[in-house]
Scaffold this active site. Structure first.
Site, PDB file in Angstrom:
ATOM      1  N   GLU A 115      18.053 -41.459  15.139  1.00 35.31           N
ATOM      2  CA  GLU A 115      17.978 -41.583  13.952  1.00 35.31           C
ATOM      3  C   GLU A 115      19.232 -41.620  13.274  1.00 35.31           C
ATOM      4  O   GLU A 115      19.095 -42.484  12.313  1.00 35.31           O
ATOM      5  CB  GLU A 115      17.273 -40.033  13.630  1.00 35.31           C
ATOM      6  CG  GLU A 115      15.897 -39.746  13.986  1.00 35.31           C
ATOM      7  CD  GLU A 115      15.394 -40.249  12.776  1.00 35.31           C
ATOM      8  OE1 GLU A 115      15.386 -41.021  11.620  1.00 35.31           O
ATOM      9  OE2 GLU A 115      13.529 -40.854  13.782  1.00 35.31           O
ATOM     10  N   SER A 126     -27.037  11.047  22.526  1.00 35.55           N
ATOM     11  CA  SER A 126     -26.331  12.273  23.234  1.00 35.55           C
ATOM     12  C   SER A 126     -24.586  12.397  23.665  1.00 35.55           C
ATOM     13  O   SER A 126     -24.548  13.443  24.643  1.00 35.55           O
ATOM     14  CB  SER A 126     -27.102  11.987  25.078  1.00 35.55           C
ATOM     15  OG  SER A 126     -28.468  12.127  24.074  1.00 35.55           O
TER      16      SER A 126
END
Length: 771
Positions: free
Chosen positions: A88, A463
């Site tokens: 770059e 239960s």
């Protein structure tokens, strides 16, 4: 004359240049006051997503539009910085924000190439553009960019500018910054990438879409080689390293994000908590949430739940293909068309979606999402065999070309036809001492059903609720040896206030007078109702609130004894924790701490710990007796299959509601409470005999087998005030030569057997006298 003639063009050029300079100066004087403040750079706060972690610090979830991991310049690998500069801005550390040599080079390149103005943007100029400007290609924007670059260079150091660039630049796949990109593309942290990978990442800013290694691997490779050659030209790498990096294979991480474990329900719970506290900032502040779930526990819970749901589903047969699509008539774009057809359908972990290409009674060829063509035969077709025949009952859903089916590899690594279960399930495991959640799975697949059945599903407990009624009876003077009459009961409409009710035991049989310990182990409904009758429904309704249950969800009527009220699995976990920890009320928590992006702790858990700051809600002797009775449920009751764990320190209770609509198993070891539930979201029967012992107990066993693998067998020492006495099993009374030893509260020892039974008239009267 000749001198004058030559001077005119020179003066004209000079005048034009001066005018140009004046125009530039004038433009600069106008634009400079409008340039934005650099506060956003000097006080840089990147949008870092919300991240959720396990107890070990493993990433399990992430929320935010931008994937970003901030990394300081000193932590950035040297070869990555070199690759970025080579690609770059190789004169970054020499120029003052605008590289005039680069401008001339780009101008010459554009002139000779006949293209528009391009290139020459330094890293500083890119930082200016990314933070403050648009990407439109105009001279005005370019001029503003240059002026901003000068301003940035005047205010920040070169290293700080490069650090901003490394963290802010967009690199595709929702990734901002090189650290996030390394994770996205390679599944690695920035520290772990090699030179070849660094060069590929450094090539992305030029065109994140064009050079995306997931979408365009060939272009990405070309760009990578360009970056490596630039590094070589700049003497940053040797010829040997260049050759090695160019040939080095790169494994592209094709999934957007892999998390350490399947914990989506926990992650969503954490997200809701953080969003409620921080609002939209939750997704940009870099908040880190460390949950309490562990990888080993969470994976064991997830696998156990899915295995149990699939086993239940397999018992009820194949329902046919999920859907049908029309196959393309030619093979020109077959793969593309098939992928598009499968796009709306998601895989469920190892259960994959596929489209049938051909089918016969003994062979099926299918296209698997992703490109693989699979051939199945033999046992791979066994589950769906009926839908490969001419059975007229399934003709409209017969497996044929275009059918969408589910496939999965079995234990032998062979593909087979399966299906996604319609049944849902839930599992939560907590530490009974402080409520820390160790594992939580709120359903079969979060991506298919985000409803969290652990915290949101209000279901009848059946239960599995009986232990709380029995615990209440111990407070009223009952003992594990108290004789209860397991005999028929009938209530008319006047007694129930609604309609007549004739409760039954699960097996339809009656045992007559039995000890309370036996009644719980065998889950006798009629005995449980008689216990509730004796202590009073309103007393029981008030008593169960000690365990964290809502009284308004448990009306004070006799069906409460059979678990007719509404609970969530999380509530059941808290309730059972009181039995496991000696009678203390704890509160579940799943977030250990919350940190900001700098690691500072914003909040942390403050658990209520049994024996320290938690409230004692039941007598420790009560908790001990209930644990002892629930150990019998496993050793000789309705959950004997759990004995395969080979431990005598586990206790629990099965639960099945009327018409087999909800199935439960709630159980614990001294250090771990685990609750499992199964049912349909739209309540309907699970099927005949699909009880808690058959549907959810296997899930519990499979989880606990792994969770307790390295945990020593615990002992339950009777607390102070517990007396052991020998009793006559037929009467529940103390007897010197009795065959059974039983635990009692010291002050509630039953009478000795030499009392004349006939004085009481009946066993039930004797039972009444015993408390």
């Amino acid at each position: 004359m000749l001198f004058r003639w030559l001077a005119y063009p020179f003066l004209a050029v000079l005048a034009a240049s001066l005018i140009g300079v004046l125009l530039i100066v004038f433009a600069a004087l106008i634009i400079i006051p409008t340039l934005p403040s650099l506060e956003i750079l000097t006080d840089y706060r990147p949008k870092i997503p919300l991240r959720i972690y396990s107890a070990e610090g493993l990433l399990i979830g992430e929320f935010g539009e931008e994937r970003r991991n901030f990394i300081e310049i000193d932590e950035t690998p040297t070869y990555l910085k070199q690759a970025i500069l080579a690609a770059e801005d190789d004169r970054f550390y020499q120029h003052g924000g605008v590289d005039y040599i680069g401008v001339l080079r780009a101008a010459y390149s554009n002139f000779t190439g006949g293209g528009a103005l391009q290139g020459a943007s330094t890293i500083t100029m890119q930082v200016a553009r990314n933070f403050f400007l648009t990407k439109e290609k105009t001279l005005t924007r370019k001029f503003s960019e240059a002026l901003l670059a000068f301003k940035i260079e005047h205010s920040l150091s070169k290293d700080k500018i490069l650090e901003l660039y490394i963290n802010q630049i967009y690199l595709g796949q929702r990734s901002y910054g090189f650290s996030a990109a390394a994770q996205t593309y390679f599944g690695k942290s920035l520290d772990d990438i090699n030179l070849a990978e660094a060069a590929m990442l450094a090539g992305l800013p030029k065109g994140p879409s064009r050079f995306n290694p997931v979408v365009n691997p060939k272009r990405a490779k070309i760009r990578q080689r360009y970056v490596l050659k630039r590094m070589h030209e700049l003497n940053l790498i040797s010829s040997e390293k260049l050759a090695m990096a160019e040939k080095q294979p790169i494994a592209i991480h094709r999934q957007v994000r892999n998390f350490a474990m399947p914990a989506e329900y926990v992650v969503e719970m954490a997200r809701q908590v953080i969003y409620q506290r921080f609002g939209e900032e939750a997704y940009t502040r870099g908040i880190k949430v460390f949950t309490t779930v562990t990888k080993s526990d969470q994976e064991a819970a997830y696998e156990a739940l899915r295995k149990g749901a699939l086993e239940y589903d397999n018992r009820h047969g194949y329902r046919g293909p999920e859907a049908f699509i029309e196959l393309p008539r030619n093979d020109t774009n077959l793969k593309k068309n098939l992928e598009e057809s499968l796009q709306p359908f998601n895989d469920s972990n190892d259960i994959h979606i596929a489209v049938v290409l051909s089918a016969s009674s003994n062979s099926v060829k299918a296209y698997h999402k992703g490109g693989e063509v699979i051939q199945m035969s033999g046992d791979g077709l066994k589950f769906a065999k009926r839908f490969l025949t001419d059975d007229p009952k399934v003709s409209n859903k017969r497996i044929r070309p275009g059918a969408l089916i589910r496939i999965q590899k079995n234990e032998k690594n062979v593909w087979q036809i399966v299906q996604l279960p319609q049944v849902e399930a839930a599992l939560v495991a907590i530490d009974p001492m402080d409520g820390m959640v160790r594992a939580l799975v709120g359903g079969f697949d979060f991506n298919l059903n985000q409803f969290n059945h652990v915290t949101q599903a209000w279901r009848q407990a059946g239960s599995s609720f009986k232990p709380f009624i029995y615990s209440a009876s111990l407070e009223k003077g009952f003992t594990p040896a108290t004789i209860i009459n397991d005999a028929p009961l009938f209530f008319n409409a006047a007694q129930t206030g609604n309609k007549s009710w004739e409760p039954k035991n699960f097996d339809g049989k009656f045992s007559g007078p039995i000890r309370m310990r036996v009644a719980l182990a065998q889950s006798k409904n009629l005995a449980s109702i008689r216990i509730l009758q004796a202590i009073g429904p309103r007393y029981a309704q008030d008593y169960i609130t000690r365990f964290g249950f809502d009284s308004n969800r448990h009306p004070p009527f006799l069906p409460m004894a059979l678990g007719a009220g509404s609970v969530t699995p999380m509530q059941m976990a808290v309730g059972y924790a009181a039995f496991a920890n000696g009678g203390f009320r704890i509160y579940p928590y799943f977030i250990d701490r919350i940190e900001d992006d700098q690691g500072r702790i914003l909040d942390h858990a403050r658990p209520m710990v049994a024996g320290k700051n938690a409230k004692q809600v039941i007598d420790p002797r009560n908790a001990f007796l209930m644990t002892s009775m629930m150990q019998d449920v496993i050793q000789r009751g309705t959950a004997t299959s759990a004995k395969r764990l080979g431990r005598n320190d586990i206790a629990g209770k099965t639960g099945t509601t009327s018409n087999f609509i909800d199935a439960w198993f709630c159980g614990f070891q001294k250090d771990l409470v685990t609750i499992t539930w199964a049912g349909f979201d739209e309540p309907r029967t699970l099927g005949r005999n699909e009880t808690g012992g058959r549907v959810t107990l296997p899930i519990w066993i499979n989880y606990m087998e792994k969770a307790l693998k390295n945990i020593p067998v615990a002992t339950y020492a009777p607390p102070k005030g517990i007396t052991v006495a020998r009793i006559n099993p037929g009467t529940g009374l103390r007897e010197q030569g009795g065959a059974i030893s039983e635990y009692f509260f010291h002050e509630q020892l039953p009478p000795e057997a030499d009392l004349p039974v006939e004085e009481f008239g009946s066993i039930e009267e004797l039972w009444n006298q015993s408390f």
